[in-house]
Design a protein around this motif. Structure first.
Motif, mmCIF file in Angstrom:
data_model
loop_
_atom_site.group_PDB
_atom_site.id
_atom_site.type_symbol
_atom_site.label_atom_id
_atom_site.label_comp_id
_atom_site.label_asym_id
_atom_site.label_seq_id
_atom_site.Cartn_x
_atom_site.Cartn_y
_atom_site.Cartn_z
ATOM 1 N N GLY A 97 93.928 93.784 38.961
ATOM 2 C CA GLY A 97 93.528 93.470 40.321
ATOM 3 C C GLY A 97 92.037 93.472 40.560
ATOM 4 N N GLY A 98 91.263 93.047 39.541
ATOM 5 C CA GLY A 98 89.832 92.862 39.758
ATOM 6 C C GLY A 98 89.582 91.551 40.495
ATOM 7 N N ILE A 99 88.322 91.170 40.609
ATOM 8 C CA ILE A 99 87.960 89.935 41.311
ATOM 9 C C ILE A 99 88.626 88.723 40.662
ATOM 10 N N LEU A 100 88.693 88.701 39.334
ATOM 11 C CA LEU A 100 89.332 87.588 38.627
ATOM 12 C C LEU A 100 90.814 87.514 38.966
ATOM 13 N N GLY A 101 91.505 88.641 38.919
ATOM 14 C CA GLY A 101 92.927 88.666 39.238
ATOM 15 C C GLY A 101 93.191 88.313 40.691
ATOM 16 N N MET A 102 92.354 88.795 41.589
ATOM 17 C CA MET A 102 92.528 88.500 43.012
ATOM 18 C C MET A 102 92.328 87.015 43.298
ATOM 19 N N THR A 103 91.305 86.421 42.666
ATOM 20 C CA THR A 103 91.058 84.995 42.857
ATOM 21 C C THR A 103 92.206 84.163 42.304
ATOM 22 N N THR A 104 92.712 84.546 41.140
ATOM 23 C CA THR A 104 93.835 83.840 40.525
ATOM 24 C C THR A 104 95.070 83.903 41.419
ATOM 25 N N ALA A 105 95.373 85.077 41.930
ATOM 26 C CA ALA A 105 96.519 85.243 42.835
ATOM 27 C C ALA A 105 96.333 84.413 44.102
ATOM 28 N N TYR A 106 95.128 84.391 44.608
ATOM 29 C CA TYR A 106 94.802 83.650 45.830
ATOM 30 C C TYR A 106 95.070 82.162 45.656
ATOM 31 N N ARG A 107 94.573 81.595 44.570
ATOM 32 C CA ARG A 107 94.736 80.155 44.350
ATOM 33 C C ARG A 107 96.197 79.790 44.070
ATOM 34 N N ALA A 120 83.152 96.945 49.441
ATOM 35 C CA ALA A 120 84.271 97.571 50.147
ATOM 36 C C ALA A 120 84.747 96.639 51.262
ATOM 37 N N THR A 121 83.800 96.052 51.974
ATOM 38 C CA THR A 121 84.134 95.095 53.034
ATOM 39 C C THR A 121 84.779 93.846 52.455
ATOM 40 N N VAL A 122 84.181 93.328 51.381
ATOM 41 C CA VAL A 122 84.703 92.110 50.751
ATOM 42 C C VAL A 122 86.131 92.332 50.266
ATOM 43 N N LEU A 123 86.368 93.416 49.553
ATOM 44 C CA LEU A 123 87.685 93.664 48.956
ATOM 45 C C LEU A 123 88.746 93.933 50.013
ATOM 46 N N ASP A 124 88.403 94.708 51.028
ATOM 47 C CA ASP A 124 89.373 94.965 52.101
ATOM 48 C C ASP A 124 89.782 93.658 52.779
ATOM 49 N N THR A 125 88.803 92.805 53.017
ATOM 50 C CA THR A 125 89.080 91.515 53.669
ATOM 51 C C THR A 125 89.889 90.613 52.749
ATOM 52 N N PHE A 126 89.564 90.635 51.464
ATOM 53 C CA PHE A 126 90.259 89.806 50.475
ATOM 54 C C PHE A 126 91.725 90.244 50.356
ATOM 55 N N VAL A 127 91.969 91.538 50.298
ATOM 56 C CA VAL A 127 93.345 92.045 50.208
ATOM 57 C C VAL A 127 94.145 91.622 51.440
ATOM 58 N N ASP A 128 93.527 91.721 52.609
ATOM 59 C CA ASP A 128 94.211 91.298 53.832
ATOM 60 C C ASP A 128 94.564 89.816 53.772
ATOM 61 N N LYS A 129 93.650 89.003 53.252
ATOM 62 C CA LYS A 129 93.894 87.566 53.122
ATOM 63 C C LYS A 129 95.036 87.288 52.145
ATOM 64 N N LEU A 130 95.058 88.006 51.020
ATOM 65 C CA LEU A 130 96.130 87.839 50.034
ATOM 66 C C LEU A 130 97.490 88.153 50.646
ATOM 67 N N LYS A 131 97.567 89.242 51.370
ATOM 68 C CA LYS A 131 98.828 89.620 52.002
ATOM 69 C C LYS A 131 99.230 88.602 53.067
ATOM 70 N N GLU A 132 98.244 88.094 53.764
ATOM 71 C CA GLU A 132 98.492 87.119 54.830
ATOM 72 C C GLU A 132 99.150 85.848 54.293
ATOM 73 N N ILE A 133 98.767 85.441 53.064
ATOM 74 C CA ILE A 133 99.337 84.208 52.511
ATOM 75 C C ILE A 133 100.527 84.491 51.592
ATOM 76 N N GLY A 134 101.015 85.727 51.610
ATOM 77 C CA GLY A 134 102.273 86.029 50.945
ATOM 78 C C GLY A 134 102.204 86.688 49.586
ATOM 79 N N VAL A 135 101.020 87.080 49.117
ATOM 80 C CA VAL A 135 100.913 87.758 47.823
ATOM 81 C C VAL A 135 101.433 89.188 47.954
#
Length: 449
Positions: free
Chosen positions: A14-24, A206-221
């Motif tokens: 769940g680093g930046i690479l994994g989060m971006t991959t999940a997002y796309r 911390a701000t970036v990651l919290d916002t990114f996690v919220d976005k991932l959950k929002e789109i169903g990850v």
């Protein structure tokens, strides 16, 4: 009746690479589960607590040319909030601290004579124009730089820069490493030696990651922390993941973004050559101290240190860039030391690291004393980035493994760049389409309804 469901993907790491991959993947309508062994997302970009201060565990910066990072930040509505700052660079050499932050200071820099300075400028300009980086994989970085810049320039400028990122392992590294570094830094300036603008998001990653996690959950990850994976194996037409808890779960496709040596232990059924290539990737680790202090030590964001007796590989003063209000009016300093995972330095206790690092800081800066230190914490990571050895790209394992549905995509695949958030995001953006294309050729399992 039967129905062909959308692909079910697992992203391990769940680093930046994994989060971006999940997002796309989720944006394309896939069912995505993001698995992280730690209790938090972000990997090397994660934040931690320093007394009353919350900030990045390891130091990070955004360049104006980091377009992949900024595109993600735009999606998160954070790009407009970036604070852009002109930073200064210092060199500590022969017991003296010098500024080398602009063209005039470069020309006045005492450790180099006029010919040295000309050769340094010519080296940077020449490297910025090189397109065929693969040729540089055949040359040791110190040999290449000495030939272009001369011994004195190498010892006074290039050597501290190499040690700041590679420690003593620069002797094993190809010239492609410094080429990639120059390319990134050159792109951040209008011309080679003009002032830089570095940026940060208020609140840090911390701000970036919290916002990114919220976005991932929002789109169903399905985002799961504290979820370590023990093993991965083919199970009919699917891939079976066994968690350390003993629970098993099946997916159509799995992408591991963990270090190659970790992936080699997880995946069952690999061909011997594949496993060997994964295991042979040499990683550098880092022991990085974060210091909260009552007052600043200098005006420089980065101070490169040439003295051989320095226990750390550079000085990064975050509050030379970030407003002190984020740190309660105090100063945040990072002191990294890059070493291999096998290095005995990793076995030092926090107190031993503190004694080495703090004593050196006090000796370097006369106005600093022991009463100025408010907090000292040590972070360690053994697999930070792959060492760009000679002919590095030729020995890389494939991204898609011989085990159907299993893919390994990690920082080792950054073959013409240096590890940073932007390169990690770019890796996901550029290589994920080929993984999806291959996955689409595999028929999903039909489920009886």
């Amino acid at each position: 009746m039967t129905q062909s469901p959308q692909k079910k993907w697992a992203i391990v790491g769940g680093g930046i690479l994994g989060m971006t991959t999940a997002y796309r993947l989720a944006q394309q309508g896939h069912e995505v589960t993001l698995l992280e062994a730690a209790p938090y997302m972000g990997g090397l970009a994660a934040a931690w607590q320093l007394g009353d201060v919350t900030w990045d565990k390891y130091y990070h910066v955004i360049l104006m040319s980091d377009t992949y990072t900024r595109n993600i930040l735009k999606d998160l509505n954070l790009d407009a909030s970036i604070e852009w700052i002109k930073t200064k660079t210092g060199f500590y050499t022969d017991g003296e601290l010098y500024s080398m932050s602009n063209s005039m200071e470069f020309l006045q820099f005492p450790p180099l004579n006029l010919i040295d300075k000309f050769r340094l400028g010519a080296t940077i300009f020449y490297a910025s124009k090189i397109k065929d980086w693969k040729k540089l994989e055949n040359i040791h970085v110190d040999e290449w730089l000495r030939g272009l810049s001369g011994d004195n320039t190498f010892n006074k400028i290039w050597l501290p820069l190499l040690k700041a990122k590679l420690g003593e392992n620069y002797t094993e590294t190809s010239a492609a490493f410094i080429w990639a570094t120059i390319q990134r830094m050159y792109a951040a300036r209008n011309t080679g030696l003009k002032e830089e603008r570095f940026g940060y998001v208020p609140g840090g990653y911390a701000t970036v990651l919290d916002t990114f996690v919220d976005k991932l959950k929002e789109i169903g990850v399905d985002v799961r922390t504290s979820h370590p994976v023990q093993s991965i194996a083919k199970d009919g037409e699917q891939v079976n993941l066994t968690y350390q808890s003993g629970i098993e779960e099946r997916f159509d496709e799995v992408i591991l973004t963990v270090p190659s040596n970790v992936a080699a232990k997880m995946i069952h059924g690999l061909q011997e050559e594949e496993k060997s290539r994964l295991e042979n990737i040499q990683y550098l680790g880092v022991v990085c101290a974060s210091l909260v202090m009552k007052k600043p030590i200098s005006e420089y964001y980065v101070t490169n240190v040439t003295d051989d007796d320095t226990p750390f590989t550079g000085v990064i003063e975050m509050t030379a860039m970030v407003d002190k209000e984020h740190f309660g009016g105090n100063t945040l300093l990072y002191l990294p030391k890059y070493v291999k995972a096998s290095d005995p330095f990793f076995s030092l206790t926090d107190e031993e690291v503190k004694e080495l690092f703090w004593n050196k800081i006090v000796s370097m800066y006369d106005h600093i004393n022991h009463d100025d230190l408010l907090s000292f914490q040590v972070a360690r990571a053994k697999n930070v980035f792959a060492l760009a050895t000679l002919k590095y790209s030729e020995g890389l394992p494939p991204i898609s493994m011989s085990v159907p549905g299993v893919h390994v995509l990690n920082s080792a695949h950054i073959v013409n760049g240096t590890l940073n958030v932007n390169e990690s995001i770019m890796l996901a953006e550029k290589r994920l389409p080929e993984i999806i294309e291959l996955a689409n050729k595999r028929k999903p399992v039909e489920v009886q309804l």
